[in-house]
Design an enzyme around this catalytic site. Structure first.
Site, PDB file in Angstrom:
ATOM      1  CD  GLN A  95     -32.704  30.206  72.035  1.00 47.53           C
ATOM      2  OE1 GLN A  95     -32.369  31.080  71.203  1.00 47.53           O
ATOM      3  NE2 GLN A  95     -34.510  30.079  71.201  1.00 47.53           N
ATOM      4  CB  CYS A 101     -32.779  33.457  69.113  1.00 46.65           C
ATOM      5  SG  CYS A 101     -34.004  34.209  67.765  1.00 46.65           S
ATOM      6  CG  HIS A 144     -31.070  31.446  65.751  1.00 47.03           C
ATOM      7  ND1 HIS A 144     -31.641  31.505  67.020  1.00 47.03           N
ATOM      8  CD2 HIS A 144     -29.906  31.089  66.203  1.00 47.03           C
ATOM      9  CE1 HIS A 144     -31.159  31.073  68.126  1.00 47.03           C
ATOM     10  NE2 HIS A 144     -29.580  31.204  67.730  1.00 47.03           N
ATOM     11  CG  ASN A 197     -26.559  30.051  68.637  1.00 46.04           C
ATOM     12  OD1 ASN A 197     -27.638  30.655  68.447  1.00 46.04           O
ATOM     13  ND2 ASN A 197     -26.544  29.110  68.479  1.00 46.04           N
TER      14      ASN A 197
END
Length: 440
Positions: free
Chosen positions: A64, A70, A360, A381
């Site tokens: 990102q 996210c 997040h 992630n």
């Protein structure tokens, strides 16, 4: 005791510090070395590795970059697994920039409508002040992601690739905030809802222009063709975003519900909640979540992964985290020993006292199960492939209970009595409640 800090008190503080040689040793260390390096618990680090008994991911991570997207990345990462399989390719990405454009535009309309609705309140009203504090941030929640996909569809990354501003949103957001706050001022001066909405249309014309300059123009139709992993050529022809989503989203996102763990006494388990003015698309289903015990959240997550499906989740990412190793553990850093003190706020107390909230969103792609219980979790992630295991991180189970707040799972996965609770009228929390935090 004195209200003011007196000279005598200051002298006592200094004597207390000087009386402990260990404090001087720690002072010498911390003034020369990052405190995280000293507090890192070596036993925990050496007890973690990235292996898990149930592993789903076999694809590259996304990035990102300097944006707070996210929640969009995590949502699209969930959807891209089935799309890649259907396309017969190893790796595939939907356009994150495409959804970013529509989120910014829809959220601008959502904010301006809120300003029209609250126009009779003072600008210092707590709800109005909260809305004005950040009218166009990057963050979001699961239901907001679903609302965008359902209304605007999806496109492949090639149809609307990244731009400078999609990868680094700060300057664009600064411009949008100025325009929206200026618009809020103007709307509050206009009498009559119809006149306000007419001016809102002018404001949105400018917002659309700014977004198009920064992000490009979203395609209404595009020619979709590709080569599969065996170099076979395929062509769908001219396709709309809605058609593309219909063809390549293999996950029934409308069946997913949002489950949270909010242990505050004011938030009873088994009840549904919503947050005032939380959302992005006007007239989309509201952001509603069901509050459950954390052990049930873990079980739902484990069952989904063992059943072959990754799980979208939201957490307070920065707590007890080592970015270089890609590790989380509830006690990864022993700051209490460094400072000779105790940190005693529990999860509920951290929410109440503004010490935590969801920051997040990511994707669970693996779980290490021993004797039927999770030991650790594998996480996809969206921070690139330089940290952890090529961008995949490892979470010890202790961290899940303390710092994970939200997951999205299929409604059918819930016990029958909790499925029934999802149809209850949700309790409305104020706009500033921490459970309305947006993952970015």
């Amino acid at each position: 005791m004195e209200r003011n800090l007196t000279a005598e008190q200051l002298e006592l503080f200094e004597k207390e510090f000087a009386a402990h040689p260990s404090y001087r040793v720690m002072q010498n260390a911390v003034t020369q070395t990052p405190i995280a390096n000293l507090a890192l618990d070596r036993q925990i680090v050496t007890g973690i590795d990235h292996s898990v008994s149930n592993l789903l991911d076999d694809w590259k991570v996304t990035n990102q970059k300097k944006s707070g997207r996210c929640w969009l990345f995590a949502g699209l990462n969930l959807l891209r697994v089935g799309a890649a399989e259907k396309l017969g390719v190893k790796d595939f990405e939907f356009s994150q920039n495409y959804l970013l454009f529509w989120d910014k535009f829809e959220r601008s309309n959502f904010f301006l409508e809120a300003m029209i609705e609250t126009g009779d309140r003072d600008v210092d009203d707590r709800t109005v002040a909260h809305l004005l504090s950040d009218p166009i941030g990057d963050g979001g929640q699961w239901n907001m992601f679903v609302a965008l996909v359902r209304k605007h569809g999806l496109v492949p990354k090639s149809a609307m690739p990244e731009t400078e501003s999609s990868s680094a949103t700060a300057q664009m957001n600064d411009t949008l905030r100025k325009l929206l706050r200026q618009g809020a001022r103007d709307l509050r001066k206009i009498d009559g809802v119809e006149a306000k909405r007419a001016h809102k249309q002018e404001l949105l014309t400018t917002i659309h222009r700014v977004l198009s300059i920064h992000l490009g123009t979203p395609p209404q139709k595009f020619l979709w063709q590709w080569k599969d992993s065996d170099k076979g050529f395929h062509r769908d022809g001219w396709t709309t975003p809605a058609e593309f989503a219909e063809n390549y989203v293999t996950v029934p996102i409308d069946e997913y519900v949002c489950i949270v763990h909010d242990p505050r006494e004011t938030s009873p388990s088994g009840k549904t909640f919503t947050v005032d003015y939380l959302g992005n698309v006007i007239d989309a289903p509201p952001v509603v979540y069901l509050n459950v015990e954390v052990d049930l959240m873990k079980q739902l997550t484990q069952d989904a992964i063992v059943g072959g499906e990754p799980v979208w989740f939201g957490c307070d990412v920065g707590k007890q985290m080592n970015a270089d190793l890609g590790y989380w553990d509830a006690n990864l850093y022993d700051y209490g020993s460094v400072y000779d003190t105790e940190f005693t706020l529990d999860k509920a107390e951290r929410l109440v006292h503004h010490e935590t909230l969801m920051t997040h969103a990511m994707l669970f792609t693996g779980v290490d199960v021993l004797d039927g219980k999770p030991r650790r979790w594998r996480v996809e992630n969206s921070w690139g492939d330089e940290k952890g295991d090529n961008g995949y991180w490892t979470m010890n189970d202790s961290w899940y209970a303390e710092h994970v707040f939200e997951i999205a799972v299929r409604r059918s996965a819930l016990p029958a009595e909790l499925q029934a609770r999802l149809d209850d009228e949700p309790i409305v929390l104020p706009a500033w409640d921490p459970m309305g935090a947006l993952a970015d």
